[in-house]
Design an enzyme around this catalytic site. Sequence first.
Site, PDB file in Angstrom:
ATOM      1  N   SER A 190       0.929  -1.161  -0.075  1.00  0.00           N
ATOM      2  CA  SER A 190      -0.191   0.044   0.031  1.00  0.00           C
ATOM      3  C   SER A 190       0.890   1.139   0.065  1.00  0.00           C
ATOM      4  O   SER A 190       1.772   1.473  -0.937  1.00  0.00           O
ATOM      5  CB  SER A 190      -1.135  -0.140   1.029  1.00  0.00           C
ATOM      6  OG  SER A 190      -1.918   0.814   1.118  1.00  0.00           O
ATOM      7  N   ASP A 242      -8.662  -4.829  -3.798  1.00  0.00           N
ATOM      8  CA  ASP A 242      -7.972  -3.662  -3.201  1.00  0.00           C
ATOM      9  C   ASP A 242      -7.884  -2.536  -4.089  1.00  0.00           C
ATOM     10  O   ASP A 242      -7.951  -2.465  -5.235  1.00  0.00           O
ATOM     11  CB  ASP A 242      -6.444  -4.285  -3.057  1.00  0.00           C
ATOM     12  CG  ASP A 242      -5.593  -3.258  -2.535  1.00  0.00           C
ATOM     13  OD1 ASP A 242      -6.053  -2.110  -2.217  1.00  0.00           O
ATOM     14  OD2 ASP A 242      -4.314  -3.383  -2.234  1.00  0.00           O
TER      15      ASP A 242
END
Length: 162
Positions: A81, A135
């Site tokens: 991330s 995601d």
Amino acid sequence: MGYHPSTSSIYVVFRGTNSLQNWITDLKFAKADYPYPRCSGCEVHKGFYQAEQAVINDVLAEVKRLRGLYPSYQVVVTGHSLGAALAQLTAVDVKAAGYPVVSYHIGCPRVGDADFSKFVQNLLPDIHRITHDNDIVPQVPLQSMHFHHVAYEYFEDKNGAV
């Protein structure tokens, strides 16, 4: 950071967003000039760049120290991330410092413009971008904001198949 003798590697690992300050970094979508001599006109996500610049001198010092102890080890730069965005920028700096680097980005947001993307892909042929079905992070910042991904995508679907 650390090293692993069984893989002959030095690892630089960045974690993902886990604090309010990290969220503020994530949301600094404005672009900043990327002042790298071989990437003239390149622009990157301002928040990611500022966060990477805050730690890069310490990272490079530790890579230098560990390479002095283990000169044959490759450097692996990875993150998830927000950490993947920082890993992408750090991998460029590690390579520019003259070290062999492999980079893995898991759930990486878009970091820079098209010129930056091309530059990184040419500089780092051993870069891997891994995403998962649900995601949302790899979808931001938006392409309509002229942000682009780096590297081929290894996509894992909801069943875990790549």
